[in-house]
Design a protein around this motif. Structure first.
Motif: not given
Length: 189
Positions: A21-50
């Motif tokens: 899960n190194a990839g998940f851990l890195f994008v979680d780090y980026l989201a935390d750094l940017a102060g954004v939250r993950w949102v469930g995006a069922s149309q993409f079968h995943g979670e996104i953060a802008e």
């Protein structure tokens, strides 16, 4: 210019903080750094953060399809936003790099990584950036699948934290795909 950063990993609590899960851990780090939250995006079968990284709007994606089926999620998002493969950075674990090492590359094959294999099959392109996060190889005789799905040691977690901190200081280079700046990165602890 990178517009989409995909972190590869497996969803579910049992996979949190595993090497795979190194990839998940890195994008979680980026989201935390940017102060954004993950949102469930069922149309993409995943979670996104802008977020905004180095003055550019970037979408972060964590496919919820499990590592080996990541291509469906990635393909749907690329088509929806009309991004090309060249606009994407895929972050994944890498057995061939020592723990805590990092390498940025563009193009190439999947090198046996099933998440990359599935993405390539779904988007019909190899022309995207990959940020390879080193997890090292297991000792001889240990099963590779068991190794990648095992939890990081406390030293391994510290190595990743140091690596992510060093990468955060080079986000400008990462967003423009500056291979030299990222591949010359040295972590110190």
């Amino acid at each position: 210019m990178i517009k989409l950063i995909v972190g590869l990993g497996n969803p579910g609590q049992q996979y949190e903080k595993t090497r795979h899960n190194a990839g998940f851990l890195f994008v979680d780090y980026l989201a935390d750094l940017a102060g954004v939250r993950w949102v469930g995006a069922s149309q993409f079968h995943g979670e996104i953060a802008e977020c905004n990284i180095s003055g550019s709007k970037v979408i972060l994606l964590k496919p919820a399809t499990f590592m080996n089926k990541s291509g469906m999620s990635v393909g749907k998002l690329l088509r929806y936003y009309k991004f090309s493969a060249e606009d994407m950075l895929v972050v994944h674990d890498e057995l061939e790099l020592s723990e805590g090492a990092v390498k940025l590359k563009r193009d190439g094959g999947h090198a046996g990584h099933n998440g990359l294999r599935d993405i390539i099959a779904h988007i019909d392109s190899r022309d995207f950036y990959r940020l390879r996060i080193g997890i090292g190889r297991p000792v001889v005789g240990k099963n590779v699948a068991d190794y990648v799905l095992s939890k990081l040691s406390s030293d391994g977690q510290l190595n990743l934290a140091s690596l992510f901190d060093a990468l955060s200081k080079k986000l400008d280079a990462l967003i423009v795909g500056d291979l030299t700046a990222i591949n010359d990165l040295q972590i110190s602890r």
